[in-house]
Motif scaffolding. Structure first.
Motif, mmCIF file in Angstrom:
data_model
loop_
_atom_site.group_PDB
_atom_site.id
_atom_site.type_symbol
_atom_site.label_atom_id
_atom_site.label_comp_id
_atom_site.label_asym_id
_atom_site.label_seq_id
_atom_site.Cartn_x
_atom_site.Cartn_y
_atom_site.Cartn_z
ATOM 1 N N THR A 120 34.343 42.793 41.293
ATOM 2 C CA THR A 120 35.016 43.210 42.771
ATOM 3 C C THR A 120 36.519 43.753 42.092
ATOM 4 O O THR A 120 37.338 42.987 41.297
ATOM 5 N N GLN A 121 37.387 44.837 43.059
ATOM 6 C CA GLN A 121 38.210 45.701 42.859
ATOM 7 C C GLN A 121 39.634 44.573 43.696
ATOM 8 O O GLN A 121 40.478 44.268 43.495
ATOM 9 N N LYS A 122 39.288 43.278 44.414
ATOM 10 C CA LYS A 122 40.592 42.678 45.747
ATOM 11 C C LYS A 122 39.045 41.338 46.268
ATOM 12 O O LYS A 122 38.060 41.555 46.166
ATOM 13 N N SER A 123 39.414 40.404 47.224
ATOM 14 C CA SER A 123 38.839 39.164 47.976
ATOM 15 C C SER A 123 38.363 40.035 49.077
ATOM 16 O O SER A 123 38.984 40.881 49.665
ATOM 17 N N TYR A 124 37.407 39.224 49.497
ATOM 18 C CA TYR A 124 36.663 39.566 50.675
ATOM 19 C C TYR A 124 36.746 37.926 51.355
ATOM 20 O O TYR A 124 36.485 37.563 50.915
ATOM 21 N N ALA A 125 36.404 38.615 52.296
ATOM 22 C CA ALA A 125 36.452 37.737 53.337
ATOM 23 C C ALA A 125 35.248 37.896 53.666
ATOM 24 O O ALA A 125 33.949 38.386 53.590
ATOM 25 N N PRO A 126 34.840 36.159 54.683
ATOM 26 C CA PRO A 126 33.152 36.177 54.591
ATOM 27 C C PRO A 126 32.482 36.771 56.044
ATOM 28 O O PRO A 126 33.038 37.209 56.710
ATOM 29 N N GLY A 127 31.706 38.151 55.507
ATOM 30 C CA GLY A 127 30.995 38.810 56.281
ATOM 31 C C GLY A 127 31.146 40.017 56.067
ATOM 32 O O GLY A 127 31.202 40.945 56.667
ATOM 33 N N GLU A 128 32.472 40.308 55.141
ATOM 34 C CA GLU A 128 32.790 41.476 54.883
ATOM 35 C C GLU A 128 32.042 42.752 54.410
ATOM 36 O O GLU A 128 31.802 41.209 53.031
#
Length: 257
Positions: free
Chosen positions: A76-84
């Motif tokens: 990944t290149q960034k953080s992800y929110a749950p469900g994204e």
């Protein structure tokens, strides 16, 4: 599909094509160590979970996929929110390629463009097509929402050159043709060429406008013809692609003016 008496399988051509399409649209091109001698284009590999990632044309918004002979890694290149949803990019592909290779198109594809070979090549005589082939400029003509590719402009620049200026009977062409070749080979600046042959550049612009109109008419006719067919997924996808083509052409015309 059913089993034969000898333990093999029998299947129809339609079943084979369906199976091939299912596999082909869910594979990656990957060549492990033991396949070193296999042509890269034949190395279609089904990798668990990789087909869960959908495609996004915006590379900066997607995960990075790195390959080696030992395997592949998705980072990944960034953080992800749950469900994204998490995306990868299949490449810088237009909707024609995505539709044929993967069975879908993107409604907003910043990499979309239109292949106009079928409309450009008829504007060129056989002799001019031979010249473009010799110069490695035959075919692969595209336009997008903002511009016309250099290959297309080169072909149309030759299209407006008088046939009498072309080489014939083993003799060199006249100065007009010689300057065109110098332009293609980088020996003449494009601005200088445009100044020297301003009348032809105006003809080129008019020819390009006509081609855009022809493509738009073809798209409109295709949509009307497809409307009479059953509303299967393939027909819907084809109609949608032609509509996208019209949208690209409309944007191209707007940006030109």
């Amino acid at each position: 599909m059913h089993s034969r008496g000898d333990g093999g399988l029998q299947f129809s051509r339609e079943e084979f094509e369906w199976g091939w399409a299912v596999v082909n649209t869910r594979t990656i091109y990957y060549r492990p160590k033991q396949w070193a001698k296999v042509p890269a284009e034949d190395c279609m590999t089904m990798c668990p979970f990789i087909d869960y990632y959908n495609h996004d044309w915006r590379a900066e918004q997607t995960c990075l996929v790195s390959f080696s002979t030992d395997g592949l890694r998705v980072t990944t290149q960034k953080s992800y929110a749950p469900g994204e949803e998490v995306f990868v990019t299949y490449g810088n592909y237009n909707n024609d390629h995505l539709l044929v290779e993967y069975g879908f198109t993107l409604p907003h594809n910043g990499s979309d463009n239109i292949n106009v070979d079928a409309w450009v090549l008829p504007k060129l005589s056989p002799a001019k097509q031979d010249i473009l082939a010799d110069l490695s400029f035959h075919g692969a003509y595209f336009l997008d929402a903002t511009s016309t590719c250099y290959r297309t402009l080169t072909a149309l620049r030759l299209a407006v050159v008088d046939e009498a200026s072309l080489p014939r009977d083993g003799q060199a062409g006249l100065e007009r043709y010689v300057d065109f070749v110098r332009l293609v080979q980088g020996e003449m600046d494009e601005d200088e060429y445009a100044r020297r042959y301003s009348a032809d550049e105006a003809r080129l612009s008019a020819l390009m406008d006509g081609i855009v109109c022809e493509v738009e008419e073809s798209a409109t006719s295709a949509i009307a013809a497809l409307a009479s067919l059953t509303s299967e997924n393939g027909v819907f996808a084809a109609v949608e692609r032609w509509r996208q083509t019209i949208a690209v052409l409309e944007a191209h015309k707007s940006n030109k003016h």
